[in-house]
Write a protein that holds these residues in place. Structure first.
Motif, mmCIF file in Angstrom:
data_model
loop_
_atom_site.group_PDB
_atom_site.id
_atom_site.type_symbol
_atom_site.label_atom_id
_atom_site.label_comp_id
_atom_site.label_asym_id
_atom_site.label_seq_id
_atom_site.Cartn_x
_atom_site.Cartn_y
_atom_site.Cartn_z
ATOM 1 N N ASP A 95 -10.660 43.815 -47.957
ATOM 2 C CA ASP A 95 -9.654 43.108 -48.754
ATOM 3 C C ASP A 95 -8.484 44.033 -49.078
ATOM 4 O OD1 ASP A 95 -11.053 40.751 -48.709
ATOM 5 O OD2 ASP A 95 -11.953 41.028 -50.706
ATOM 6 N N SER A 99 -4.561 43.552 -47.890
ATOM 7 C CA SER A 99 -3.453 43.434 -48.844
ATOM 8 C C SER A 99 -2.419 44.526 -48.610
ATOM 9 C CB SER A 99 -3.969 43.475 -50.280
ATOM 10 O OG SER A 99 -4.540 44.727 -50.574
ATOM 11 N N ASP A 102 -0.396 43.514 -45.570
ATOM 12 C CA ASP A 102 0.514 42.427 -45.932
ATOM 13 C C ASP A 102 1.745 42.970 -46.647
ATOM 14 O OD1 ASP A 102 -1.171 40.579 -44.797
ATOM 15 O OD2 ASP A 102 -2.026 39.892 -46.716
#
Length: 162
Positions: A95, A99, A102
């Motif tokens: 995760d 992130s 991104d």
């Protein structure tokens, strides 16, 4: 061995007797019933309470000692606590990586595409814009004057035609 029906949600957790959704490795008191219609009724009641919940009915076997043996389960029931912690850590690191990638993509996009609305203007740009606005205002005034003249002419011609 006796077949029992259990309820499993979209996250792979099973319904416990207390009504909580738990990982099957963490509980020994999973909701189970011998009758499929009871499992269906419970599934409907849960769906009414929570519209986002996706529940499926799965089967399991109860051994001679009363131990539950799950069929169609991705998680082994005898999974050690260390393995569960390692799997959770791996999921959280994935995760974090996603992130970060991104946010890096957003930063790259912002650098590649200049922001037209936040660029500084020069005094020459301001003068040009002001001159264009003045030109538009005078054009609008000319159109309004022409419209008034046309109205007056039409009124005069209608007076003479009567």
């Amino acid at each position: 061995m006796t077949e029992v029906f259990l309820l499993k949600n979209q996250h792979g957790n099973f319904l416990e007797k207390s009504g909580e959704w738990v990982n099957p490795t963490q509980s020994k008191s999973l909701y189970r019933t011998l009758h499929k219609d009871e499992a269906i009724n419970q599934k409907v009641e849960l769906a009414v309470k929570n519209a986002d919940l996706r529940v499926e009915i799965t089967t399991g076997q109860v051994g001679p000692e009363g131990k539950l043996i799950l069929q169609h389960c991705d998680i082994p029931l005898e999974m050690p606590a260390a393995d569960i912690a390692a799997a959770a850590e791996e999921a959280s690191s994935l995760d974090r990586e996603m992130s970060q990638s991104d946010s890096e993509q957003v930063a790259e996009q912002e650098q590649a595409e200049p922001d037209l609305f936040n660029q500084p203007t020069t005094s020459q740009d301001a003068e040009t814009a002001s001159a264009e606005l003045h030109s538009i205002d005078s054009s609008t005034d000319n159109i309004e004057e022409n419209n008034e003249e046309q109205r007056e002419n039409s009124e005069q011609s209608s007076l003479f035609s009567a």
